[in-house]
Write a protein that holds these residues in place. Structure first.
Motif, PDB file in Angstrom:
ATOM      1  N   VAL A  30      -1.117  11.723  -0.703  1.00  0.00           N
ATOM      2  CA  VAL A  30      -0.540  10.401  -0.453  1.00  0.00           C
ATOM      3  C   VAL A  30       0.940  10.589  -0.128  1.00  0.00           C
ATOM      4  CG1 VAL A  30      -0.055   8.129  -1.415  1.00  0.00           C
ATOM      5  CG2 VAL A  30      -2.182   9.313  -2.020  1.00  0.00           C
ATOM      6  N   PHE A  31       1.392   9.919   0.945  1.00  0.00           N
ATOM      7  CA  PHE A  31       2.767  10.098   1.395  1.00  0.00           C
ATOM      8  C   PHE A  31       3.496   8.760   1.478  1.00  0.00           C
ATOM      9  CE2 PHE A  31       0.286  13.494   3.365  1.00  0.00           C
ATOM     10  CZ  PHE A  31       1.024  14.623   3.043  1.00  0.00           C
ATOM     11  N   GLN A  32       4.818   8.868   1.395  1.00  0.00           N
ATOM     12  CA  GLN A  32       5.670   7.742   1.734  1.00  0.00           C
ATOM     13  C   GLN A  32       6.147   7.943   3.171  1.00  0.00           C
ATOM     14  OE1 GLN A  32       8.233   8.077  -2.067  1.00  0.00           O
ATOM     15  NE2 GLN A  32       8.360   5.904  -1.511  1.00  0.00           N
ATOM     16  N   LEU A  33       6.701   6.894   3.761  1.00  0.00           N
ATOM     17  CA  LEU A  33       7.153   6.982   5.146  1.00  0.00           C
ATOM     18  C   LEU A  33       8.190   8.084   5.313  1.00  0.00           C
ATOM     19  CD1 LEU A  33       7.315   5.967   8.058  1.00  0.00           C
ATOM     20  CD2 LEU A  33       8.959   4.233   7.294  1.00  0.00           C
ATOM     21  N   LYS A  34       9.095   8.195   4.358  1.00  0.00           N
ATOM     22  CA  LYS A  34      10.150   9.204   4.470  1.00  0.00           C
ATOM     23  C   LYS A  34       9.569  10.620   4.470  1.00  0.00           C
ATOM     24  CE  LYS A  34      11.089   9.179  -0.527  1.00  0.00           C
ATOM     25  NZ  LYS A  34      12.132   8.964  -1.567  1.00  0.00           N
ATOM     26  N   ASP A  35       8.421  10.805   3.774  1.00  0.00           N
ATOM     27  CA  ASP A  35       7.776  12.126   3.769  1.00  0.00           C
ATOM     28  C   ASP A  35       7.216  12.448   5.153  1.00  0.00           C
ATOM     29  OD1 ASP A  35       8.254  12.310   1.005  1.00  0.00           O
ATOM     30  OD2 ASP A  35       6.406  11.214   0.567  1.00  0.00           O
ATOM     31  N   ILE A  36       6.532  11.448   5.740  1.00  0.00           N
ATOM     32  CA  ILE A  36       5.942  11.648   7.069  1.00  0.00           C
ATOM     33  C   ILE A  36       7.035  11.873   8.106  1.00  0.00           C
ATOM     34  CG2 ILE A  36       4.515  10.588   8.872  1.00  0.00           C
ATOM     35  CD1 ILE A  36       2.967  11.389   6.412  1.00  0.00           C
TER      36      ILE A  36
END
Length: 209
Positions: A30-36
């Motif tokens: 599961v990712f946050q936008l900043k990770d992507i």
């Protein structure tokens, strides 16, 4: 672990979507936008400016899930989810293709039906020639009818009435002119010639016969 991919310039929108899906399907995390936004440019060659747009398109197509927790959005997509989304998309495309195919067949039938009876044959050419001749004859008869209409008793009577009305109107105006001339002679002592010249009245001005 995500396999590094060399940056590729000019990726199409679909290529970007495919590469971004690989991030979710390979890691199953599961990712946050900043990770992507950090991972996609480095490992998939997706430009930072387009990361958010590509990710949102995957969410809109139900290929990536998104859930807001607190003030952050979390994104994930498991293989089963992606498989189901792709299957549904393929079904939609297949249905659309079938409808377009049926529409094409219907249009072709309509075109073929419209062509029936329009084949270039000697009989059709003869009929078209005859039709044109009849049209020309009709036009000629219409012209002649307009000429003969001038001798129509009803038309003549209508013209006679119109002429009578016009003659009455002219007579009234003639009365008015003579009345004005008479008044001018009494008031100012002018003779007829001077009055006619002043008002532009012809010398032979008189009542119509």
């Amino acid at each position: 672990m995500i396999r590094l991919t060399s940056k590729t310039k000019g990726l199409s929108r679909e290529e970007k979507r495919t590469r971004m899906m690989e991030i979710f399907l390979v890691t199953k995390e599961v990712f946050q936008l900043k990770d992507i936004e950090k991972i996609a440019p480095k490992t998939k060659g997706i430009t930072p400016m387009s990361v958010k747009e590509v990710l949102q398109s995957l969410v809109d197509d139900n290929m990536v899930d998104c859930e807001r927790v607190g003030t952050s959005n979390y994104y994930w997509a498991f293989p089963s989810k992606a498989l189901h989304a792709r299957k549904r998309r393929l079904e939609e495309l297949d249905e659309q293709h079938t409808k377009e195919k049926q529409r094409k067949m219907s249009l072709q039938l309509a075109v073929d039906k419209a062509k029936v009876g329009r084949e270039e044959t000697e009989e059709r050419a003869s009929l078209l020639k005859e039709l044109q001749a009849l049209r020309e004859k009709r036009s000629l008869l219409k012209t002649q009818l307009e000429k003969y209409r001038e001798c129509d008793p009803e038309v003549i009577e209508e013209m006679r009435k119109s002429n009578g009305t016009a003659k009455e109107a002219v007579s009234r105006w003639t009365d008015n002119v003579f009345a004005i001339k008479s008044w001018a002679k009494r008031k100012f002592g002018f003779d007829d010639g001077r009055i006619d010249k002043a008002f532009g009245i012809p010398e032979d001005f008189d009542y119509m016969d």
